[in-house]
Design a protein around this motif. Sequence first.
Motif, PDB file in Angstrom:
ATOM      1  N   ALA A   1       0.877  -1.263  -0.030  1.00 59.12           N
ATOM      2  CA  ALA A   1       0.068  -0.030  -0.071  1.00 59.12           C
ATOM      3  C   ALA A   1       0.751   1.240   0.129  1.00 59.12           C
ATOM      4  CB  ALA A   1      -0.890   0.101   1.166  1.00 59.12           C
ATOM      5  N   SER A   2       2.142   1.187   0.274  1.00 64.08           N
ATOM      6  CA  SER A   2       3.011   2.255   0.091  1.00 64.08           C
ATOM      7  C   SER A   2       4.302   1.840  -0.494  1.00 64.08           C
ATOM      8  CB  SER A   2       3.145   3.057   1.349  1.00 64.08           C
ATOM      9  OG  SER A   2       3.835   2.254   2.267  1.00 64.08           O
ATOM     10  N   LEU A   3       5.048   2.937  -1.008  1.00 64.08           N
ATOM     11  CA  LEU A   3       6.282   2.775  -1.676  1.00 64.08           C
ATOM     12  C   LEU A   3       7.414   2.477  -0.511  1.00 64.08           C
ATOM     13  CD1 LEU A   3       6.079   5.862  -4.129  1.00 64.08           C
ATOM     14  CD2 LEU A   3       6.154   3.524  -4.901  1.00 64.08           C
TER      15      LEU A   3
ATOM     16  N   TYR B   1      18.497   3.249  13.572  1.00 67.68           N
ATOM     17  CA  TYR B   1      17.297   3.008  12.767  1.00 67.68           C
ATOM     18  C   TYR B   1      16.575   4.193  12.227  1.00 67.68           C
ATOM     19  CZ  TYR B   1      13.840   0.316   9.687  1.00 67.68           C
ATOM     20  OH  TYR B   1      12.825  -0.108   9.157  1.00 67.68           O
ATOM     21  N   PRO B   2      16.910   5.297  11.860  1.00 68.51           N
ATOM     22  CA  PRO B   2      16.375   6.561  12.205  1.00 68.51           C
ATOM     23  C   PRO B   2      15.084   6.526  11.719  1.00 68.51           C
ATOM     24  CG  PRO B   2      18.463   6.612  10.579  1.00 68.51           C
ATOM     25  CD  PRO B   2      18.054   5.284  10.840  1.00 68.51           C
ATOM     26  N   SER B   3      14.279   5.658  10.879  1.00 64.74           N
ATOM     27  CA  SER B   3      12.928   6.101  10.719  1.00 64.74           C
ATOM     28  C   SER B   3      12.121   5.526  11.849  1.00 64.74           C
ATOM     29  CB  SER B   3      12.270   5.138   9.555  1.00 64.74           C
ATOM     30  OG  SER B   3      12.710   3.848   9.607  1.00 64.74           O
ATOM     31  N   ARG B   4      12.489   4.803  12.753  1.00 69.13           N
ATOM     32  CA  ARG B   4      11.778   4.485  14.191  1.00 69.13           C
ATOM     33  C   ARG B   4      12.593   5.046  15.537  1.00 69.13           C
ATOM     34  NH1 ARG B   4       8.645  -0.885  13.557  1.00 69.13           N
ATOM     35  NH2 ARG B   4       8.639  -0.383  15.963  1.00 69.13           N
ATOM     36  N   GLY B   5      13.551   5.920  15.122  1.00 73.18           N
ATOM     37  CA  GLY B   5      14.169   6.491  16.154  1.00 73.18           C
ATOM     38  C   GLY B   5      14.740   5.225  17.454  1.00 73.18           C
ATOM     39  N   LEU B   6      14.983   4.300  16.637  1.00 71.75           N
ATOM     40  CA  LEU B   6      15.594   2.897  17.446  1.00 71.75           C
ATOM     41  C   LEU B   6      17.001   2.711  16.976  1.00 71.75           C
ATOM     42  CD1 LEU B   6      12.117   1.224  17.941  1.00 71.75           C
ATOM     43  CD2 LEU B   6      13.583   2.269  19.890  1.00 71.75           C
ATOM     44  N   HIS B   7      17.325   1.732  17.372  1.00 68.71           N
ATOM     45  CA  HIS B   7      18.696   0.768  16.672  1.00 68.71           C
ATOM     46  C   HIS B   7      18.150  -0.479  16.337  1.00 68.71           C
ATOM     47  CE1 HIS B   7      21.021   4.174  18.443  1.00 68.71           C
ATOM     48  NE2 HIS B   7      22.163   3.749  17.888  1.00 68.71           N
ATOM     49  N   THR B   8      19.031  -0.791  15.140  1.00 71.22           N
ATOM     50  CA  THR B   8      18.842  -2.403  15.087  1.00 71.22           C
ATOM     51  C   THR B   8      20.042  -3.219  15.500  1.00 71.22           C
ATOM     52  OG1 THR B   8      20.020  -2.030  12.728  1.00 71.22           O
ATOM     53  CG2 THR B   8      17.454  -2.055  12.852  1.00 71.22           C
ATOM     54  N   LEU B   9      19.760  -4.275  16.014  1.00 70.86           N
ATOM     55  CA  LEU B   9      20.757  -5.172  16.351  1.00 70.86           C
ATOM     56  C   LEU B   9      20.616  -6.399  15.337  1.00 70.86           C
ATOM     57  CD1 LEU B   9      23.017  -6.203  18.280  1.00 70.86           C
ATOM     58  CD2 LEU B   9      21.081  -7.156  19.724  1.00 70.86           C
ATOM     59  N   SER B  10      21.871  -6.615  14.598  1.00 68.20           N
ATOM     60  CA  SER B  10      21.688  -7.806  13.856  1.00 68.20           C
ATOM     61  C   SER B  10      23.025  -8.609  13.987  1.00 68.20           C
ATOM     62  CB  SER B  10      21.802  -7.294  12.311  1.00 68.20           C
ATOM     63  OG  SER B  10      22.912  -6.325  12.223  1.00 68.20           O
TER      64      SER B  10
ATOM     65  N   ALA C   1      12.123   6.595   5.888  1.00 66.92           N
ATOM     66  CA  ALA C   1      10.893   7.080   5.764  1.00 66.92           C
ATOM     67  C   ALA C   1      10.946   8.442   4.970  1.00 66.92           C
ATOM     68  CB  ALA C   1      10.357   7.312   7.366  1.00 66.92           C
ATOM     69  N   ALA C   2      12.145   9.206   5.354  1.00 64.81           N
ATOM     70  CA  ALA C   2      12.391  10.389   4.628  1.00 64.81           C
ATOM     71  C   ALA C   2      12.543  10.064   3.248  1.00 64.81           C
ATOM     72  CB  ALA C   2      13.572  11.022   5.186  1.00 64.81           C
ATOM     73  N   LEU C   3      13.433   8.901   2.873  1.00 67.54           N
ATOM     74  CA  LEU C   3      13.797   8.450   1.480  1.00 67.54           C
ATOM     75  C   LEU C   3      12.244   8.265   0.717  1.00 67.54           C
ATOM     76  CD1 LEU C   3      16.192   7.998   0.036  1.00 67.54           C
ATOM     77  CD2 LEU C   3      16.485   5.845   0.662  1.00 67.54           C
TER      78      LEU C   3
ATOM     79  N   ALA D   1      12.150  -4.304   1.322  1.00 66.52           N
ATOM     80  CA  ALA D   1      13.499  -4.390   1.978  1.00 66.52           C
ATOM     81  C   ALA D   1      14.284  -2.870   1.955  1.00 66.52           C
ATOM     82  CB  ALA D   1      14.326  -5.148   0.609  1.00 66.52           C
ATOM     83  N   SER D   2      13.834  -2.042   1.106  1.00 63.96           N
ATOM     84  CA  SER D   2      14.261  -0.680   0.932  1.00 63.96           C
ATOM     85  C   SER D   2      14.011   0.049   2.495  1.00 63.96           C
ATOM     86  CB  SER D   2      13.447   0.386   0.081  1.00 63.96           C
ATOM     87  OG  SER D   2      13.785  -0.305  -1.228  1.00 63.96           O
ATOM     88  N   ALA D   3      12.988  -0.468   3.142  1.00 58.62           N
ATOM     89  CA  ALA D   3      12.717  -0.090   4.556  1.00 58.62           C
ATOM     90  C   ALA D   3      13.446  -1.002   5.562  1.00 58.62           C
ATOM     91  CB  ALA D   3      11.137   0.334   4.506  1.00 58.62           C
ATOM     92  N   ARG D   4      13.326  -2.202   5.285  1.00 60.28           N
ATOM     93  CA  ARG D   4      13.676  -3.159   6.458  1.00 60.28           C
ATOM     94  C   ARG D   4      15.157  -3.718   6.240  1.00 60.28           C
ATOM     95  NH1 ARG D   4       7.993  -6.746   6.297  1.00 60.28           N
ATOM     96  NH2 ARG D   4       6.790  -5.292   5.780  1.00 60.28           N
ATOM     97  N   ASN D   5      15.892  -2.751   6.623  1.00 62.19           N
ATOM     98  CA  ASN D   5      17.142  -3.046   6.474  1.00 62.19           C
ATOM     99  C   ASN D   5      18.022  -2.597   7.590  1.00 62.19           C
ATOM    100  OD1 ASN D   5      17.868  -0.523   5.621  1.00 62.19           O
ATOM    101  ND2 ASN D   5      17.002  -1.078   3.887  1.00 62.19           N
ATOM    102  N   GLN D   6      19.372  -2.398   7.803  1.00 59.65           N
ATOM    103  CA  GLN D   6      20.054  -2.043   8.524  1.00 59.65           C
ATOM    104  C   GLN D   6      20.482  -0.699   8.400  1.00 59.65           C
ATOM    105  OE1 GLN D   6      23.658  -4.720   8.301  1.00 59.65           O
ATOM    106  NE2 GLN D   6      23.870  -4.336  10.732  1.00 59.65           N
ATOM    107  N   ALA D   7      20.056  -0.099   7.315  1.00 60.05           N
ATOM    108  CA  ALA D   7      20.233   1.552   7.290  1.00 60.05           C
ATOM    109  C   ALA D   7      21.419   1.959   6.966  1.00 60.05           C
ATOM    110  CB  ALA D   7      19.480   2.212   8.098  1.00 60.05           C
ATOM    111  N   ARG D   8      22.545   1.134   6.685  1.00 63.53           N
ATOM    112  CA  ARG D   8      23.851   1.407   6.585  1.00 63.53           C
ATOM    113  C   ARG D   8      24.154   1.963   5.261  1.00 63.53           C
ATOM    114  NH1 ARG D   8      28.195  -1.135   9.448  1.00 63.53           N
ATOM    115  NH2 ARG D   8      26.666  -2.555   9.778  1.00 63.53           N
TER     116      ARG D   8
END
Length: 415
Positions: A50-52, A272-281, A158-160, A56-63
Motif C-alpha cells: 500500500a506504500s512505496l 534505525y532513523p525511521s523509528r528512532g531506535l537501533h537495529t541489532l543484527s 521514511a524520509a527517502l 527491503a528498502s525500509a527493512r534493513n540495517q540502514a547503513r
Amino acid sequence: MNETTRFSSPIPTTSSSYGAIVIGGGFYGARLALMLRRRGLRVLLVEREASLLSRASARNQARVHNGYHYPRSILTSLRSRLNYRRFLNEYSDCVHRSFTHYYAVARGMSKVTAGQFVEFCRRIEAPLAAAPSRVAKLFDGSRIEAVFEVEECAFDAAALRVRMARELQNAGVEVSLSTEAVAVATTPSGLVVGLNTLAAPPVFRSAAPPVHAALALNCTYSRLNHVLNASKAEPIPAKHELTELALVEPPDALDGAAVTVMDGPFFSLMPYPSRGLHTLSHVRYTPHFSWNDKPDSPVVELRTLAGSSRFDHMMRDAARYLPAMRTTRYADSIWEIKTVMPRSEKDDSRPILLRRCAEHPALITVLGAKIDSVYDVEDALLAELDQRPARRVPRPTPTDVRRLPDFDRRPAGRR
Ligand SMILES: Cc1cc2nc3c(=O)[nH]c(=O)nc-3n(C[C@H](O)[C@H](O)[C@H](O)COP(=O)(O)OP(=O)(O)OC[C@H]3O[C@@H](n4cnc5c(N)ncnc54)[C@H](O)[C@@H]3O)c2cc1C
C-alpha cells in the motif's frame, strides 16, 4: 499529502499503453522509473504494497556503506566509497549523521586482523582513527583486538519514501499502489502485463485491466523469480534468507554510537532513523533460514514466515565482546526476505544483476545488493537501453573516489 492521496486514482480503467512499466516500488523501482521518465517515456510504476519503499528498502540495517565492510573485496569497497559520496550528495536530507561509528576487529574467528584492516583502509583511502580510550575500554580486550572510529552514516527510509514519492509525482510517473504485476506476455505490439488489484494486500486480489508497454523492468527484489516463473521465463539463480533485525534501545553507554564487529560471525548495532531506535543484527542469528529459487518454486509470502525472535541470542553473544550490550532493551523485530546472488557469499563481493529475459526481450530484471548500488544498476541499464556494448562495471581506484565532490572531508575522530 500522504501517498494514498498523492496517487489516488492510479489504476488505468481501460487498457493503457506505456513506454515502460516498472514492477516494484522499492528504492530501485522508484529511481529507475524516474530515470526512464527523464528519457521522455510515459512510465507506470506498480507496487503491490500500500506504500512505496516499504519492503527491503525500509527493512534493513540502514547503513550507507563506505567500503569498510568488504575487506575481502577491494573492488566492492572502492565502488562502495564512490557510491557513498554520490548517495550522500544526492540524499543529504535522508541521511542521519549524528552518531559516531566504531568498527571493532575480533581476535578470534575474524577473517581479518586489525593490522590487515588498517592496511585495507589505507588502500581504499577510507578515513580511520583509533577509537578514544573511553570507548575502547567498553570492549572486552581479550576478545577484541582493536577499535576504530570510521566515517559511515545511516539513511532514513521514511524520509527517502517521502522524497521518492514527491519526485515521482513531480516527474509525472504514474504510480499504482496495491497493484501486483502477475505476468508478462510478449505480443507483436509489445509487452502485455497482467495486473491484480490487492485489497488488504495481499489477501484479496481482483484482476485489473492489463497494460501494454514497450519495456518492463522487474525490480521486485525477493519476488524477482515469481514474476519470471509466471511469465514462463527462466528464473535467475538467487538465494533468499528470512532475516530478523531486532529493533532496540541501545545501552546508555553506547548512546550516540553505532558498532560493527568485523569480520565474521559477529554483530552490528546501527541507528534505525525511521523509528528512532537501533537495529541489532548478528551474522549467525539474523538469518533464520535460507532457500534457493527453483523453476516453479511456490510464491513465498513474508507474512507466513516470521518466527520467534532471536534477540536474546544476538544480545548475549554481542555482550561477550561489548559487555554493555547486556542492557540493550528489545522493542520489536523487523522481518524481511534478503535476496543475494550465490556468488556474493563466496568472495564477499556485492555484484549487481541486470538481465534481459530471453523469452521476453523487452523485460529486464535488476537486482542490487545495497541501497546505493542503484547507481551501478542505472549505469548498466542506460548502456543496455542505448545498445552500447555490454561493459563491465569499471574498476574504480582511490583517485576516482577522491575526485568526487566531497560531502565531508573531516577525518574520522574529529566530528
Ligand atoms: C536484512 C537486510 C539488511 C540490509 N541492510 C542493508 C544496509 O545496511 N545497507 C544497504 O545499502 N543495503 C542493505 N540491504 C539491502 C537493501 O535493502 C536492498 O538492496 C534494497 O532495498 C533493494 O531495493 P529494491 O527496490 O530492489 O527492493 P524492495 O525495496 O524490496 O522493492 C521491491 C518492491 O517490489 C514489490 N513487488 C514485488 N513483487 C511485485 C509484483 N509482482 N508487482 C508489484 N510489486 C511487486 C515489493 O512489494 C517491493 O516493494 C539489506 C537488506 C536486508 C533484507
